[in-house]
Design an enzyme around this catalytic site. Structure first.
Site, PDB file in Angstrom:
ATOM      1  N   ASP A  80     -13.301   3.780  55.891  1.00 55.37           N
ATOM      2  CA  ASP A  80     -12.844   2.408  55.676  1.00 55.37           C
ATOM      3  C   ASP A  80     -13.936   1.542  55.051  1.00 55.37           C
ATOM      4  O   ASP A  80     -15.025   2.026  54.723  1.00 55.37           O
ATOM      5  CB  ASP A  80     -12.360   1.835  57.012  1.00 55.37           C
ATOM      6  CG  ASP A  80     -11.135   0.952  56.874  1.00 55.37           C
ATOM      7  OD1 ASP A  80     -10.913   0.406  55.778  1.00 55.37           O
ATOM      8  OD2 ASP A  80     -10.401   0.792  57.866  1.00 55.37           O
TER       9      ASP A  80
ATOM     10  N   ASP B  95      -3.471  -3.093  53.149  1.00 54.03           N
ATOM     11  CA  ASP B  95      -2.727  -2.429  54.208  1.00 54.03           C
ATOM     12  C   ASP B  95      -1.226  -2.650  54.073  1.00 54.03           C
ATOM     13  O   ASP B  95      -0.764  -3.745  53.730  1.00 54.03           O
ATOM     14  CB  ASP B  95      -3.156  -2.963  55.579  1.00 54.03           C
ATOM     15  CG  ASP B  95      -4.492  -2.416  56.019  1.00 54.03           C
ATOM     16  OD1 ASP B  95      -5.093  -1.635  55.262  1.00 54.03           O
ATOM     17  OD2 ASP B  95      -4.941  -2.770  57.122  1.00 54.03           O
TER      18      ASP B  95
END
Length: 826
Positions: A160, A219
């Site tokens: 991430d 996202d």
């Protein structure tokens, strides 16, 4: 240990940057090779359904279900652990340490269990100093962390991008992600490397040879605007995907409950057509039969996993209708007909516009229904709103033994409860070779509705590429609630030799509207009949930030922040049904401070066809204009924005806001309370209102500040540590919040971004209850954090007694100074 249950945070979402120079990635010292991901990875990740609520039992139970449900045999092999799996601090030797409560047998124990099932284990890391949830990141620890994961038997790394300490350059992204690639290679255990930097640095231009897949978007969320936005962003990137290097539009939301079955089938279909990784994001322990059927559709999976490894090419994309063409290894083509609009639409493409070779006809197998038909020159279908039809298509030399492709399209205007006269129009089109005989068309609405044919509903013959049009008058009974109602359409016909019959069906979802109830209401709480916006969706209670839904900030006009309103971009139009029951609309208007424009914008309120109020040209930075429109007797309300041409002759999309619009209906007076009524608990006008930290502070604190406020002239500046803390107050007397359904507070994030969460203490014991998910706010952005009572959980044996609230808390993390104001209930 900090107060509160385990909580979760969504990864940061950023817009894809514009064109930049793409530095070449350094060649890997030992390339992992395409053999790690010759086809897009398939598996599971806990984040979408569980957030931080991850543990050994969940991962092992999911592995069991992969085997018992047949998902493993369908190709799902990776069982991936997301954020929050480790302890908050590294061990004395500098290594990451699994949380012993969540993973009593450690990650290696879980890996052994998963491997014993013939599956593979994935883990989560971060290319910054902290993960998105505040756990240790791998920046500067790449080699040690890669060796640690390799020693545990990890097969897949999702890496991430939170707390990344980046200068924002593409070169920095390449450097940080290449460092972990090299560390994995040096560790000696092959791992699929999933680069999760949200498309920020256009990784499709540099990540091949670094990772096997890379996120192309922010996202995903379990809602239609999010899904539609991500498809729009990822579909054009088809030139960059192939065996061992895949575009990743994020994990699957299928089964999480906030979309329809049609929308979830679109999710699965378009991911397969885009050769995307298929990473399940729902709780398989409670998954419905429909969810498992969607996830387990072998024919759709075969399209995604086709060994040719081609992402579907966008053949056409117009007015919300998209066609994708994906060649397959055996010579077939998968053709997807995608309808992102809100109504039934016929989507089609000439076979000659695809990669199909020329043939007398084409066989089309519907990969969701299993039906097989043939078409002469056009691949088409009547596709439901938000739906996708996927055909596996091949040339056909003997078409007369296969039923023809026949589409049944239809349209219907908005329906008003208690009225008749709306016209339902249907069109039956023969796309197959050969003539149809004795065509008959029927339409069936909900019980009590009347559908009266106004044209003949039959036709003797229908040749190839010819159509039959039929109309009905539709009547809706008085008292029908507002909503969406299906109307089934069926065409029956004969084809081929005498005696052969077939039918084609489609479903039109009609919209019934009713007038607003009495009272003054924030316009954002009333559903529009339809809306059209130049860029992305119309946003409720925030500005329009771009193509994705929910990507704006609180509406801000000339420095004034509004918590209610509609964010649009020119040109835009929003339409509401009033039914003659409303008298007034009041609103402020202006160009949002977050997107200054050199082009003015004009705001107009229409009562039916009459301009009831107009702003004239409004420039960036102007004091908000106040409009009051007389709507007396109007059936329809329209809000319209328009802009100048920016000096190029083409309209310019300007960020236009309808700020604090209030609609007055029935016998309400303009000065009556605005619904839903809100009760402010903390506004910080006289100080910090007793706010403090729930846990021992680590350089944290609160102070009254005028830098950000949505209620009055002051808010609260909150200084947080990287790991975060709960901030709030324990009132001297318990608060009675009975009858309230929603908690809210307004937040402006600092330079690192932050998460927001709400918790309450109840009863004499001060039992701690909180919601299960955090809401991320990008650096420098603002938003209203909302938690419904149904989102708040209490420990076993504790009831959420809102008549005895003894503490109210919010969680903020990632370090720095953030600002909050106006914690309230509605």
């Amino acid at each position: 240990m900090r107060l509160g249950f385990a909580v979760a945070v969504t990864t940061v979402a950023f817009l894809i940057l514009g064109p930049t120079a793409a530095p070449a990635a350094a060649e890997p010292p030992a390339p992992p090779g395409a053999t790690l991901a010759d086809v897009p990875p398939m598996g599971f990740n806990n984040w979408n359904a569980f957030g931080c609520e991850v543990n050994e039992a969940l991962i092992e139970q999911t592995a069991d279900i992969f085997v018992s449900s047949g998902l493993k045999d369908a190709g799902y092999v990776y069982v991936n652990i997301d954020d929050c799996w480790s302890q908050r601090e590294r061990g004395a030797d500098g290594r990451l340490v699994a949380d012993p409560v969540k993973f009593p047998n450690g990650i290696q124990g879980v890996a052994d269990y998963v491997h014993g099932k013939g599956l593979k284990l994935g883990i989560y890391g971060d290319a910054g100093t902290k993960t998105c949830a505040g756990y240790p990141g791998s920046l500067g620890h790449e080699e040690l962390d890669a060796r640690t994961w390799a020693g545990w038997g990890v097969d897949y790394l999702k890496y991430d991008n939170c707390n990344n300490q980046s200068d924002g350059s593409q070169a920095d992204y390449v450097r940080r992600y290449t460092a972990m690639r090299d560390a994995i290679a040096a560790a000696g255990r092959p791992m699929v490397y999933s680069i999760c930097e949200w498309g920020t640095s256009k990784p499709w231009t540099w990540a091949p040879g670094v990772g096997q897949l890379w996120r192309t978007t922010g996202d995903i969320s379990d809602n239609w605007p999010s899904l539609r936005s991500i498809i729009a962003q990822n579909a054009p990137l088809y030139p960059y995907a192939g065996p061992g290097h895949w575009n990743d539009p994020d994990m699957l939301e299928i089964g999480n409950g906030e979309m329809t079955g049609t929308e979830y089938r679109t999710h699965m279909s378009m991911w397969a057509m885009m050769a995307a990784p298929l990473i399940i994001g729902t709780d398989l322990r409670t998954a419905s039969a429909e969810t498992l059927a969607i996830l387990g559709n072998r024919e759709i999976i075969a399209v995604d996993q086709d060994r040719l490894g081609v992402q579907g090419r966008v053949v056409s994309d117009d007015a919300g209708l998209m066609v994708l063409d994906k060649p397959l290894a055996n010579g077939d083509h998968a053709i997807a007909l995608y309808n992102s609009t809100d109504t039934l639409a016929t989507v089609g493409v000439a076979a000659s516009a695809t990669g199909l070779r020329r043939a007398p006809a084409y066989q089309m197998r519907d990969l969701w229904t299993g039906g097989v038909v043939q078409a002469k020159t056009t691949i088409s279908a009547a596709v439901p709103a938000h739906g996708t039809v996927v055909y596996r298509v091949r040339p056909l030399t003997g078409p007369h033994a296969v039923a023809p492709s026949v589409t049944v399209g239809a349209s219907l205007p908005t329906l008003i409860s208690g009225t008749g006269g709306a016209t339902l129009s249907a069109t039956v089109t023969n796309r197959g070779t050969g003539e149809l005989r004795d065509v008959a068309v029927t339409a069936q609405g909900p019980a009590g509705w009347t559908l009266t044919a106004t044209t003949p509903t039959t036709g003797r013959r229908l040749r190839t590429d010819k159509s039959l049009a039929v109309t009905w008058t539709v009547g809706v009974p008085e008292g029908t609630p507002a909503g969406r109602y299906p109307i089934a359409l069926t065409a029956t016909y004969g084809w081929g030799p005498p005696g052969r019959t077939a039918h084609s069906d489609s479903e039109l979802v009609s919209t019934v509207v009713t007038a607003p109830a009495d009272g003054n209401r924030h316009l954002g709480t009333i559903a529009p009949v339809d809306s059209h916006n130049a860029r992305g969706p119309v946003e409720v209670d925030q500005s329009n930030g771009g193509e994705a839904g929910g990507d704006g900030s609180l509406i801000t006009l000339a420095g004034r922040v509004y918590t209610r309103g509609l964010g649009t971009t020119t040109a835009s139009e929003i339409r509401y049904y009033l039914g003659g029951r409303c008298s007034r609309l009041s609103t402020d208007v202006g160009i949002d401070d977050a997107a200054p424009s050199t082009v003015p914008a004009t705001f107009t309120v229409y009562a039916d066809a009459t301009a009831a109020a107009t702003s004239g040209p409004v420039n960036s930075g102007d004091t908000p204009r106040s409009l009051v429109a007389d709507l007396t007797g109007a059936t329809w309300l329209r809000l319209v924005t328009a802009s100048g041409d920016g000096g190029t002759g083409a309209p310019t999309a300007v960020a236009t806001d309808w700020a604090a619009p209030v609609l007055t209906c029935g016998g309400a007076a303009p000065d009556d309370p605005v619904l839903p009524e809100s009760r402010t608990l903390y506004s910080f006008e006289s100080g910090t209102d007793g706010w403090t930290t729930a846990n021992p502070p680590d350089g944290e604190g609160v102070a009254r500040s005028a830098d950000f406020h949505t209620d009055g002239a002051y808010g609260l500046a909150v200084t947080t540590s990287a790991g975060g803390n709960w901030f709030g107050s324990r009132p001297d007397t318990p608060l009675d919040l009975s009858g309230r359904t929603t908690f809210k507070f307004d937040l402006r994030a600092g330079g690192t971004g932050t998460v927001g969460e709400i918790a309450v203490q109840v009863g004499s014991a001060g039992s701690w209850c909180q919601g299960g998910f955090w809401t991320w706010t990008n650096p420098g952005a603002s938003r209203t954090i909302t938690r419904h009572l149904t989102d708040i959980d209490c420990p076993l044996g504790v009831t959420l007694d809102l008549s005895q609230v003894t503490g109210i808390w919010i969680f903020l993390n990632t370090g720095g100074v953030h600002h909050v104001d106006n914690l309230r209930v509605e």
